[in-house]
Design an enzyme around this catalytic site. Structure first.
Site, PDB file in Angstrom:
ATOM      1  N   ASP A 295     -37.737  25.977  32.915  1.00 39.12           N
ATOM      2  CA  ASP A 295     -37.139  26.888  31.928  1.00 39.12           C
ATOM      3  C   ASP A 295     -38.309  27.434  31.126  1.00 39.12           C
ATOM      4  O   ASP A 295     -38.778  26.799  30.177  1.00 39.12           O
ATOM      5  CB  ASP A 295     -36.152  26.109  31.058  1.00 39.12           C
ATOM      6  N   HIS A 381     -27.001  32.373  25.000  1.00 34.80           N
ATOM      7  CA  HIS A 381     -27.339  32.810  23.639  1.00 34.80           C
ATOM      8  C   HIS A 381     -27.913  34.213  23.676  1.00 34.80           C
ATOM      9  O   HIS A 381     -28.323  34.699  24.732  1.00 34.80           O
ATOM     10  CB  HIS A 381     -28.363  31.836  23.030  1.00 34.80           C
ATOM     11  N   HIS A 388     -33.721  32.205  20.953  1.00 35.53           N
ATOM     12  CA  HIS A 388     -32.320  32.068  20.558  1.00 35.53           C
ATOM     13  C   HIS A 388     -32.146  33.074  19.433  1.00 35.53           C
ATOM     14  O   HIS A 388     -32.390  32.773  18.274  1.00 35.53           O
ATOM     15  CB  HIS A 388     -32.003  30.643  20.091  1.00 35.53           C
ATOM     16  N   TYR A 409     -26.414  17.982  34.756  1.00 34.12           N
ATOM     17  CA  TYR A 409     -27.519  17.023  34.607  1.00 34.12           C
ATOM     18  C   TYR A 409     -26.964  15.615  34.766  1.00 34.12           C
ATOM     19  O   TYR A 409     -26.106  15.195  33.995  1.00 34.12           O
ATOM     20  CB  TYR A 409     -28.168  17.170  33.230  1.00 34.12           C
ATOM     21  N   ARG A 426     -30.321  23.641  36.336  1.00 35.92           N
ATOM     22  CA  ARG A 426     -29.922  24.745  35.455  1.00 35.92           C
ATOM     23  C   ARG A 426     -30.434  26.019  36.099  1.00 35.92           C
ATOM     24  O   ARG A 426     -31.536  26.032  36.662  1.00 35.92           O
ATOM     25  CB  ARG A 426     -30.514  24.576  34.045  1.00 35.92           C
TER      26      ARG A 426
HETATM   27 MN   LIG Z   1     -32.029  29.889  27.291  1.00 36.24          MN
END
Ligand SMILES: [Mn+2]
Length: 465
Positions: A295, A381, A388, A409, A426
């Site tokens: 990520d 988001h 964010h 997860y 994810r």
């Molecule tokens: Mn994100």
């Protein structure tokens, strides 16, 4: 660096080379948002402000990292959005209506650091009063040392003094203890520098949640860089690699493509670490099998991409990994499809959750209707200057950019067959809401099992070193 060494170096460099006034780009981006954008946004804020009010914005504090070295400075996002100014120790004051000062009047003031050869020798060029006028287009510019001395800074005549919540100015919820201590201090030692705190949050949320064409051009670039880094990282993954090296591939591509920073701490977690949502240690070495969750997003001219991909270390998903992966992918696709004007973003989350719940039941990981801990976060988001980003979560409108990022997860020790343990998946895309539907801005980064396994057959930058 010791103070003595600093003094010596200063004397040496200053003595021989003199003072170079060429700006190094730290103060503002010459290819970022335009002065006209910032000016229009200040005008838009003014239109939302109540009569006889004033809004006060402080930029971020400088944070110490170690002894006499600090973390790289990043301006407060609201401050940057309204001004484009990137130096510390600055204050912006926006009046609802023009205020007289000197022989004229102005509806906004900005207070900035003075130019100073000694400081600039160490930290880079400052814009100073004239520079801010010339480069950023603000007119009423003063030195920050004037902030409390200025007669116009008597804010008591205004019906409302709007300023961001103190916790925001000082760095968020993790500073709650420090902020609490400061609150006690300021209560017992009233400081004239502290205007009554009233949140500007709602107004800034409303302004920042819809992205202009100018912002979208920059945000798309941030997402393009983030996606290119993911592709290079996916190609670089093979048994024996470390989480840190893969983090390095991402951040190398960011820099090579001109991004100034990461948008948030890079998350690169393999095996059980893929189940830790905000894992940023990235220190596992000699990866052999399992999945690796990445990520990672670049920050470009202030705007952040935010993409997640999960791939098998060996280049081929195991049966169990693939089963989990396909559920998450289905949730991503259905969630993305549901992102349309007029739809409620919370419903997008429900669509994804239903698919995940059913998938987990079908695999026998949970029972029908059972509450479970395997998808513990929201569906996404807003994305922008903050990863964010500001904005309410309700009806979707054109010009919003949001992430859609379902996940499953299953950490070691979970209440299910151990064959599912240590699998964390994810998948996250960045979605622009349009008049007619949406545009997936990270579409070009492979996400199907077949496309990922195909891409992993190629060599990445790590193999070319
Ligand atoms: Mn994100």
């Amino acid at each position: 660096m010791t103070k003595t060494l600093k003094c010596f170096l200063f004397a040496f460099l200053f003595g021989f080379f003199g003072w170079n006034t060429t700006a190094n780009g730290q103060s503002w981006f010459d290819d970022g948002l335009s002065p006209a954008f910032h000016k229009e946004r200040r005008q838009a804020l003014r239109a939302l402000m109540p009569e006889n009010s004033v809004a006060v914005f402080f930029t971020n504090p400088i944070k110490n990292r170690s002894n006499d070295t600090d973390f790289a400075f990043r301006p407060n996002s609201d401050f940057y959005y309204l001004t484009g100014f990137r130096e510390p120790n600055a204050v912006l004051v926006v009046f609802k209506s023009p205020q007289g000062f000197g022989n004229g009047s102005a509806d906004e003031f900005i207070f900035v650091p003075a130019r100073d050869p000694r400081t600039e020798q160490w930290e880079g060029a400052r814009l100073g009063v004239e520079g801010v006028q010339e480069k950023l287009g603000l007119e009423a510019v003063f030195l920050n040392s004037e902030f409390m001395k200025s007669p116009a800074m008597d804010l008591s005549k205004f019906a409302q003094v709007l300023s961001p919540a103190k916790s925001q100015t000082e760095g968020g919820r993790h500073n709650a203890t420090l902020n609490g201590m400061m609150e006690v201090f300021y209560t017992n030692n009233p400081s004239p520098a502290k205007p009554a705190a009233m949140a500007l949050d709602k107004m800034m949320n409303q302004l920042r949640v819809i992205k202009s064409e100018e912002e979208l051009t920059i945000l798309k670039k941030a997402i393009e860089i983030s996606g290119m880094a993911h592709i290079e990282a996916i190609k670089s993954i093979q048994p024996g690699v470390s989480e840190r090296a893969i983090q390095g591939v991402h951040e190398f591509v960011h820099k090579a493509m001109g991004a100034e920073d990461i948008g948030y701490g890079s998350i690169v977690g393999a095996g059980n670490n893929s189940c830790i949502l905000h894992y940023v240690d990235n220190d596992k070495r000699e990866l052999q099998d399992g999945v690796i969750l990445m990520d990672v997003g670049a920050e470009y001219r202030g705007y952040s991409g935010d993409i997640t991909r999960t791939v098998p270390v060996k280049g081929v998903f195991s049966k169990e990994e693939k089963a989990i992966y396909e559920i998450v992918l289905k949730a991503l696709e259905a969630g993305t499809e549901a992102c349309k004007v007029g739809e409620d973003f919370r419903d997008v989350g429900l669509v994804a959750k239903q698919i995940i719940d059913k998938g987990l039941v079908d695999l026998g990981i949970i029972k029908e209707g059972e509450r479970h801990p395997y998808f513990p976060h929201g569906i996404g988001h807003h994305l922008g200057l903050d990863v964010h980003d500001r904005g309410a979560y309700g009806k979707l409108m054109p010009g919003m950019v949001l992430t859609v990022e379902p996940g499953i997860y299953i950490p070691e020790g979970s209440n299910c067959d151990p064959k599912w343990w240590k699998i964390g998946v994810r998948i996250e895309d960045n979605i622009l809401i349009t008049e007619t539907g949406n545009l997936n801005l990270s579409q070009f980064v492979p996400r199907t099992v077949a496309d990922i396994e195909k891409l992993m057959k190629e060599d990445g930058v790590l193999q070319k070193l």
